[in-house]
Scaffold this motif. Structure first.
Motif, PDB file in Angstrom:
ATOM      1  N   ARG A 107       0.857  -1.189   0.000  1.00  0.00           N
ATOM      2  CA  ARG A 107       0.000   0.000   0.000  1.00  0.00           C
ATOM      3  C   ARG A 107       0.885   1.228   0.000  1.00  0.00           C
ATOM      4  O   ARG A 107       2.073   1.162   0.337  1.00  0.00           O
ATOM      5  CB  ARG A 107      -0.957   0.020   1.184  1.00  0.00           C
ATOM      6  CG  ARG A 107      -0.300   0.232   2.524  1.00  0.00           C
ATOM      7  CD  ARG A 107      -1.336   0.271   3.633  1.00  0.00           C
ATOM      8  NE  ARG A 107      -0.679   0.395   4.937  1.00  0.00           N
ATOM      9  CZ  ARG A 107      -1.335   0.379   6.080  1.00  0.00           C
ATOM     10  NH1 ARG A 107      -2.652   0.231   6.086  1.00  0.00           N
ATOM     11  NH2 ARG A 107      -0.687   0.502   7.216  1.00  0.00           N
ATOM     12  N   ALA A 108       0.288   2.357  -0.373  1.00  0.00           N
ATOM     13  CA  ALA A 108       1.024   3.615  -0.451  1.00  0.00           C
ATOM     14  C   ALA A 108       0.625   4.541   0.680  1.00  0.00           C
ATOM     15  O   ALA A 108      -0.538   4.602   1.075  1.00  0.00           O
ATOM     16  CB  ALA A 108       0.753   4.298  -1.784  1.00  0.00           C
ATOM     17  N   THR A 109       1.614   5.252   1.176  1.00  0.00           N
ATOM     18  CA  THR A 109       1.396   6.399   2.051  1.00  0.00           C
ATOM     19  C   THR A 109       2.045   7.581   1.365  1.00  0.00           C
ATOM     20  O   THR A 109       3.162   7.478   0.858  1.00  0.00           O
ATOM     21  CB  THR A 109       2.033   6.185   3.438  1.00  0.00           C
ATOM     22  OG1 THR A 109       1.396   5.070   4.067  1.00  0.00           O
ATOM     23  CG2 THR A 109       1.885   7.411   4.316  1.00  0.00           C
ATOM     24  N   THR A 110       1.322   8.697   1.307  1.00  0.00           N
ATOM     25  CA  THR A 110       1.877   9.887   0.681  1.00  0.00           C
ATOM     26  C   THR A 110       1.880  11.035   1.672  1.00  0.00           C
ATOM     27  O   THR A 110       0.988  11.138   2.516  1.00  0.00           O
ATOM     28  CB  THR A 110       1.106  10.278  -0.597  1.00  0.00           C
ATOM     29  OG1 THR A 110       1.829  11.282  -1.297  1.00  0.00           O
ATOM     30  CG2 THR A 110      -0.286  10.780  -0.306  1.00  0.00           C
ATOM     31  N   GLU A 131       4.708   0.478   1.210  1.00  0.00           N
ATOM     32  CA  GLU A 131       5.065  -0.456   2.266  1.00  0.00           C
ATOM     33  C   GLU A 131       4.550  -1.855   1.935  1.00  0.00           C
ATOM     34  O   GLU A 131       3.612  -2.012   1.155  1.00  0.00           O
ATOM     35  CB  GLU A 131       4.552   0.023   3.620  1.00  0.00           C
ATOM     36  CG  GLU A 131       3.065   0.174   3.728  1.00  0.00           C
ATOM     37  CD  GLU A 131       2.630   0.730   5.073  1.00  0.00           C
ATOM     38  OE1 GLU A 131       2.896   0.082   6.104  1.00  0.00           O
ATOM     39  OE2 GLU A 131       2.000   1.792   5.077  1.00  0.00           O
ATOM     40  N   ILE A 132       5.193  -2.832   2.538  1.00  0.00           N
ATOM     41  CA  ILE A 132       4.825  -4.238   2.373  1.00  0.00           C
ATOM     42  C   ILE A 132       4.259  -4.708   3.704  1.00  0.00           C
ATOM     43  O   ILE A 132       4.892  -4.540   4.754  1.00  0.00           O
ATOM     44  CB  ILE A 132       6.052  -5.101   2.008  1.00  0.00           C
ATOM     45  CG1 ILE A 132       6.773  -4.534   0.785  1.00  0.00           C
ATOM     46  CG2 ILE A 132       5.644  -6.554   1.798  1.00  0.00           C
ATOM     47  CD1 ILE A 132       8.163  -5.108   0.573  1.00  0.00           C
ATOM     48  N   GLU A 133       3.077  -5.299   3.652  1.00  0.00           N
ATOM     49  CA  GLU A 133       2.444  -5.769   4.882  1.00  0.00           C
ATOM     50  C   GLU A 133       3.377  -6.733   5.623  1.00  0.00           C
ATOM     51  O   GLU A 133       3.870  -7.704   5.044  1.00  0.00           O
ATOM     52  CB  GLU A 133       1.119  -6.468   4.552  1.00  0.00           C
ATOM     53  CG  GLU A 133       0.306  -6.825   5.757  1.00  0.00           C
ATOM     54  CD  GLU A 133      -1.053  -7.383   5.383  1.00  0.00           C
ATOM     55  OE1 GLU A 133      -2.029  -7.023   6.057  1.00  0.00           O
ATOM     56  OE2 GLU A 133      -1.137  -8.181   4.417  1.00  0.00           O
ATOM     57  N   GLY A 134       3.650  -6.429   6.890  1.00  0.00           N
ATOM     58  CA  GLY A 134       4.466  -7.293   7.723  1.00  0.00           C
ATOM     59  C   GLY A 134       5.966  -7.103   7.590  1.00  0.00           C
ATOM     60  O   GLY A 134       6.723  -7.733   8.324  1.00  0.00           O
ATOM     61  N   ALA A 135       6.422  -6.245   6.678  1.00  0.00           N
ATOM     62  CA  ALA A 135       7.859  -6.036   6.481  1.00  0.00           C
ATOM     63  C   ALA A 135       8.363  -4.890   7.354  1.00  0.00           C
ATOM     64  O   ALA A 135       7.630  -3.937   7.641  1.00  0.00           O
ATOM     65  CB  ALA A 135       8.155  -5.751   5.014  1.00  0.00           C
ATOM     66  N   ASP A 136       9.621  -4.985   7.751  1.00  0.00           N
ATOM     67  CA  ASP A 136      10.232  -3.939   8.570  1.00  0.00           C
ATOM     68  C   ASP A 136      10.551  -2.682   7.763  1.00  0.00           C
ATOM     69  O   ASP A 136      10.505  -1.577   8.298  1.00  0.00           O
ATOM     70  CB  ASP A 136      11.520  -4.450   9.224  1.00  0.00           C
ATOM     71  CG  ASP A 136      11.260  -5.533  10.256  1.00  0.00           C
ATOM     72  OD1 ASP A 136      10.147  -5.560  10.834  1.00  0.00           O
ATOM     73  OD2 ASP A 136      12.163  -6.360  10.475  1.00  0.00           O
ATOM     74  N   LYS A 137      10.905  -2.884   6.497  1.00  0.00           N
ATOM     75  CA  LYS A 137      11.277  -1.758   5.642  1.00  0.00           C
ATOM     76  C   LYS A 137      10.313  -1.679   4.463  1.00  0.00           C
ATOM     77  O   LYS A 137       9.792  -2.702   4.009  1.00  0.00           O
ATOM     78  CB  LYS A 137      12.702  -1.943   5.098  1.00  0.00           C
ATOM     79  CG  LYS A 137      13.776  -1.830   6.128  1.00  0.00           C
ATOM     80  CD  LYS A 137      15.141  -1.964   5.464  1.00  0.00           C
ATOM     81  CE  LYS A 137      16.253  -1.916   6.488  1.00  0.00           C
ATOM     82  NZ  LYS A 137      17.561  -2.111   5.839  1.00  0.00           N
ATOM     83  N   PRO A 138      10.108  -0.489   3.910  1.00  0.00           N
ATOM     84  CA  PRO A 138       9.223  -0.355   2.750  1.00  0.00           C
ATOM     85  C   PRO A 138       9.845  -0.944   1.487  1.00  0.00           C
ATOM     86  O   PRO A 138      11.060  -1.157   1.412  1.00  0.00           O
ATOM     87  CB  PRO A 138       9.042   1.156   2.611  1.00  0.00           C
ATOM     88  CG  PRO A 138      10.211   1.763   3.292  1.00  0.00           C
ATOM     89  CD  PRO A 138      10.633   0.795   4.364  1.00  0.00           C
ATOM     90  N   ALA A 139       9.001  -1.184   0.507  1.00  0.00           N
ATOM     91  CA  ALA A 139       9.476  -1.635  -0.803  1.00  0.00           C
ATOM     92  C   ALA A 139      10.228  -0.514  -1.502  1.00  0.00           C
ATOM     93  O   ALA A 139      11.278  -0.729  -2.089  1.00  0.00           O
ATOM     94  CB  ALA A 139       8.305  -2.090  -1.664  1.00  0.00           C
TER      95      ALA A 139
END
Length: 151
Positions: A107-110, A131-139
């Motif tokens: 999903r995106a956050t702007t 961001e990636i669901e459940g990931a520590d760092k964004p894509a």
């Protein structure tokens, strides 16, 4: 959540506002279609059997596929009244931080980081994080530029 702006002239007042979109699943069919469109058929993207033994444990979306989802993921995050069109003006910076494995939800956050009136409209800069669901760092994190043209 959506950033609501009453007019292009009001965009400078929205600097600092943030919004986050809905989750979207990146499936193998989309990865394969992107590989076909770009002629990038590297095994880490399109060979699930080989990729299972590879560095990510599964196929991964192309970085540019993740970036190309930005219009879809972020399109509903900023709504400006009185606009004839909003035009993509490019990117100042894009960083790919974490691979998106097949089946992941993103999903995106702007965040609107700048808004400058010009002859043709208002040029807006935004930091968009996928961001990636459940990931520590964004894509990825991108500095996106748009032009909002008044109606």
């Amino acid at each position: 959540m959506t950033i609501e702006v009453s007019s292009p002239a009001a965009l400078p007042d929205a600097v600092g506002a943030t919004a986050t979109g809905e989750w979207f699943t990146v499936d193998q069919a989309r990865i394969d279609a992107f590989a076909d469109a770009t002629e990038d058929h590297q095994w880490i993207h399109v060979d699930p059997e080989r990729a299972a033994d590879g560095p990510f444990g599964a196929t991964v979306a192309h970085g540019f596929l993740t970036l190309s989802l930005l219009p879809h993921l972020a399109s509903s995050l900023v709504r400006v009244e009185g606009v004839s069109m909003a035009v993509n003006r490019g990117m100042d910076r894009v960083r790919f931080l974490t691979p998106v494995t097949v089946g992941s939800r993103v999903r995106a956050t702007t965040e609107i980081t700048g808004a400058e009136p010009t002859e043709r409209g208002v040029r807006v800069s935004s930091t968009v994080t996928i961001e990636i669901e459940g990931a520590d760092k964004p894509a990825l994190i991108a500095e996106a530029l748009s032009l909002y043209v008044p109606a």
